[in-house]
Design a protein around this motif. Structure first.
Motif, mmCIF file in Angstrom:
data_model
loop_
_atom_site.group_PDB
_atom_site.id
_atom_site.type_symbol
_atom_site.label_atom_id
_atom_site.label_comp_id
_atom_site.label_asym_id
_atom_site.label_seq_id
_atom_site.Cartn_x
_atom_site.Cartn_y
_atom_site.Cartn_z
ATOM 1 N N UNK A 1 0.828 -1.206 0.000
ATOM 2 C CA UNK A 1 0.000 0.000 0.000
ATOM 3 C C UNK A 1 0.865 1.259 0.000
ATOM 4 N N UNK A 2 0.368 2.289 -0.662
ATOM 5 C CA UNK A 2 1.002 3.603 -0.652
ATOM 6 C C UNK A 2 0.533 4.329 0.614
ATOM 7 N N UNK A 3 1.478 4.715 1.458
ATOM 8 C CA UNK A 3 1.138 5.408 2.705
ATOM 9 C C UNK A 3 1.015 6.899 2.414
ATOM 10 N N UNK A 4 -0.201 7.440 2.643
ATOM 11 C CA UNK A 4 -0.492 8.836 2.317
ATOM 12 C C UNK A 4 -0.720 9.612 3.617
ATOM 13 N N UNK A 5 0.115 10.600 3.850
ATOM 14 C CA UNK A 5 -0.003 11.478 5.016
ATOM 15 C C UNK A 5 -0.956 12.612 4.655
ATOM 16 N N UNK A 6 -2.147 12.632 5.269
ATOM 17 C CA UNK A 6 -3.133 13.652 4.904
ATOM 18 C C UNK A 6 -3.183 14.791 5.927
ATOM 19 N N UNK B 1 -3.454 1.150 -7.538
ATOM 20 C CA UNK B 1 -2.730 0.982 -6.287
ATOM 21 C C UNK B 1 -3.692 0.962 -5.092
ATOM 22 N N UNK B 2 -3.183 0.419 -3.963
ATOM 23 C CA UNK B 2 -3.882 0.517 -2.685
ATOM 24 C C UNK B 2 -3.276 1.648 -1.877
ATOM 25 N N UNK B 3 -4.120 2.309 -1.047
ATOM 26 C CA UNK B 3 -3.661 3.467 -0.303
ATOM 27 C C UNK B 3 -4.015 3.313 1.178
ATOM 28 N N UNK B 4 -3.034 3.624 2.017
ATOM 29 C CA UNK B 4 -3.267 3.701 3.460
ATOM 30 C C UNK B 4 -3.156 5.165 3.866
ATOM 31 N N UNK C 1 -10.910 7.976 3.528
ATOM 32 C CA UNK C 1 -10.917 6.601 3.005
ATOM 33 C C UNK C 1 -12.316 6.210 2.553
ATOM 34 N N UNK C 2 -13.310 6.599 3.319
ATOM 35 C CA UNK C 2 -14.704 6.309 2.935
ATOM 36 C C UNK C 2 -15.052 6.994 1.616
ATOM 37 N N UNK D 1 -9.161 1.615 -3.796
ATOM 38 C CA UNK D 1 -8.913 0.696 -2.688
ATOM 39 C C UNK D 1 -8.147 1.483 -1.634
ATOM 40 N N UNK D 2 -8.838 1.827 -0.561
ATOM 41 C CA UNK D 2 -8.247 2.730 0.431
ATOM 42 C C UNK D 2 -8.521 2.233 1.834
ATOM 43 N N UNK D 3 -7.586 2.531 2.736
ATOM 44 C CA UNK D 3 -7.699 2.159 4.143
ATOM 45 C C UNK D 3 -7.329 3.368 5.011
ATOM 46 N N UNK D 4 -7.768 3.321 6.251
ATOM 47 C CA UNK D 4 -7.406 4.334 7.244
ATOM 48 C C UNK D 4 -6.660 3.652 8.383
ATOM 49 N N UNK D 5 -5.560 4.272 8.834
ATOM 50 C CA UNK D 5 -4.787 3.691 9.928
ATOM 51 C C UNK D 5 -5.409 4.101 11.262
#
Length: 503
Positions: A426-431, A461-464, A477-478, A486-490
């Motif tokens: 997953x690509x880690x995205x700092x928002x 890609x998948x994103x965190x 993420x929602x 395809x997205x996730x939240x940490x």
């Protein structure tokens, strides 16, 4: 409740008992209610009776409730639990466990009551405390005759400092012998004073402020602001739950969690440090006003106390309040910190509030104590590109609503897209916004500008997503899932990232 009254309960119950007499609870209303007009008093009495029934039902207690003009009689099997439940109902001045004694004459009353207290006064000095309510004789008559009947069993009468008390209330055809009496919160019944939204951080001040207005008959819901790294949302919710469980018996109380972390970030990046705290307070007032108007509430409630901190000078409060579109109530405005802490102990929120960390200051130096309104408005206008009125309305609309009495942080189920580990590849995205710390992960995409940038991301890609607390990343993420990504939240935010090894 005095030690004397406690001894009354113990010795009388251990003594002759109450054969043939009915036991119950006598509820007296707050003294201010008696000063109201007949119409208002009837309305308050109806509200009090409804709240009593709701409180008993919530406690699982079956009872018969009989209102009178100045009090309420309650009959139940479990008198101890009933008295405890009623002692937390606003509008109740006192709650007494009583024995109901019908009588035909003063001599008949004395003959029935005296045996109950013979063991209680044995070897002790005592006093008879009688109250009269439309009885055919005076309270002095009761004291004299009942005292004379008990005198041979006692060590004498002492009206000033008796070792034992005999307490009763005498009506026209029945008397109520008081076994044990405790004070209620007083005030006005919940719902008789309208509804308000309390700005709630969970520290000592905000729950006491909410309790104070609740005591005046106002139904309260709460707004808790998630300030990102400065927020203590979970701890604030724990305090809010304690307040709801203790002081809203039978009633619903909700907390609205609103994300203002982007406001904090914008203030850090764009505003003179002297003015940041004042502008943050204005944003809280504006968001609270939007929510209050949406819910149909009449006012905001804050725990501000005049001069307690630099943002609470008279000028700064006035400048901040200009941002509110509904009245702002400050029940603690004249209280000092020690008085507030003592009240927190009294109402039972002190220990949980003591665990709440103070919100971090976003000022890096002295805070302006006498703000210039024009300077504040000019600084605020520079934020509109990030957090304008439309943004505030969106973040209020996206709030999280929590029913406090049923809230259990350990039982909450996170959505499938909220994870505690980094998905492989997953690509880690700092928002987070630029002012919230050094970038982490593979990509920086500030939340305030994310919506217009999403379509540039590679859909293969998948994103965190990672933010300060996990709230903004969950919202984004929602949104991304709704757009086909395809997205996730940490879960837990950026502090969790170091330990979130790939699955």
């Amino acid at each position: 409740m005095s030690e004397t009254v406690q001894r009354t309960t113990e010795t009388v119950r251990e003594g002759a008992g109450f054969p043939g007499f009915r036991r119950g609870i006598l509820v007296r209303m707050g003294g201010e209610i008696y000063t109201k007009s007949s119409k208002t008093r009837r309305r308050f009495l109806r509200a009090l009776v409804d709240n009593i029934k709701l409180a008993l039902r919530e406690s699982g207690l079956e009872a018969t409730v009989r209102p009178e003009w100045s009090r309420v009689r309650v009959y139940a099997e479990d008198l101890r639990r009933t008295r405890e439940a009623l002692g937390r109902v606003f509008g109740v001045y006192s709650v007494a466990e009583v024995v109901e004694v019908p009588y035909a004459s003063l001599e008949d009353l004395v003959a029935k009551v005296a045996p109950m207290f013979r063991e209680h006064v044995a070897g002790r000095t005592f006093a008879v405390r009688a109250r009269r309510r439309r009885a055919p004789f005076t309270s002095q008559d009761v004291g004299r005759e009942l005292g004379a009947a008990l005198l041979p069993f006692s060590a004498g009468v002492n009206l000033d400092e008796p070792e034992a008390e005999v307490r009763l209330e005498v009506g026209r055809e029945r008397a109520f012998v008081i076994l044990e009496e405790s004070r209620g919160p007083g005030g006005f019944p919940a719902g008789t004073g309208g509804r308000a939204l309390a700005l709630f951080s969970g520290g000592f001040d905000s729950p006491v402020a909410a309790w104070q207005v609740m005591r005046r008959g106002i139904r309260v819901d709460l707004v808790i602001y998630d300030l990102g790294g400065c927020g203590q949302v979970g701890q604030a919710l724990a305090v809010a739950r304690e307040l709801a469980l203790r002081w809203a018996p039978g009633l619903e109380m909700r907390a609205n969690v609103v994300d203002l972390a982007p406001v904090v970030s914008a203030l850090v990046r764009r505003v003179d440090p002297r003015l940041r705290q004042i502008l943050l307070k204005r944003a809280m007032y504006r968001a609270g006003s939007i929510l209050a108007e949406e819910l149909g509430f009449e006012a905001l409630v804050t725990g501000e106390s005049l001069g307690q901190v630099s943002t609470q000078t008279l000028r700064n409060l006035a400048v901040a309040e200009e941002a509110a579109s509904v009245p702002v109530l400050r029940p603690l405005v004249g209280s000092d910190k020690q008085e507030i802490i003592e009240t927190a102990r009294k109402i039972g929120t002190h220990d949980v509030s003591a665990l709440v960390k103070e919100h971090c200051s976003i000022a890096t130096g002295p805070v302006e104590t006498w703000a210039d309104p024009e300077e504040v408005l000019t600084a605020e206008s520079g934020l509109d590109q990030d957090v304008d009125e439309s943004w505030l309305r969106r973040t209020v609309a996206n709030r999280r609503v929590i029913r406090l009495k049923s809230w259990d942080p350990t039982a909450e189920e996170s959505p499938d897209y909220v994870v505690d580990r980094v998905p492989e590849g997953a690509v880690v995205v700092d928002i987070r916004e630029p002012g919230e710390g050094e970038p982490v992960g593979d990509l920086r995409l500030p939340f305030s500008r994310a919506m217009e940038s999403l379509d540039r991301l590679d859909r293969s890609r998948e994103y965190l997503l990672v933010c300060a607390s996990g709230r903004r990343s969950e919202l984004l993420a929602r949104e991304m899932l709704g757009r086909g990504y395809r997205a996730y939240s940490l879960e837990g935010g950026v502090d969790r990232l170091a330990g979130a090894v790939s699955a």
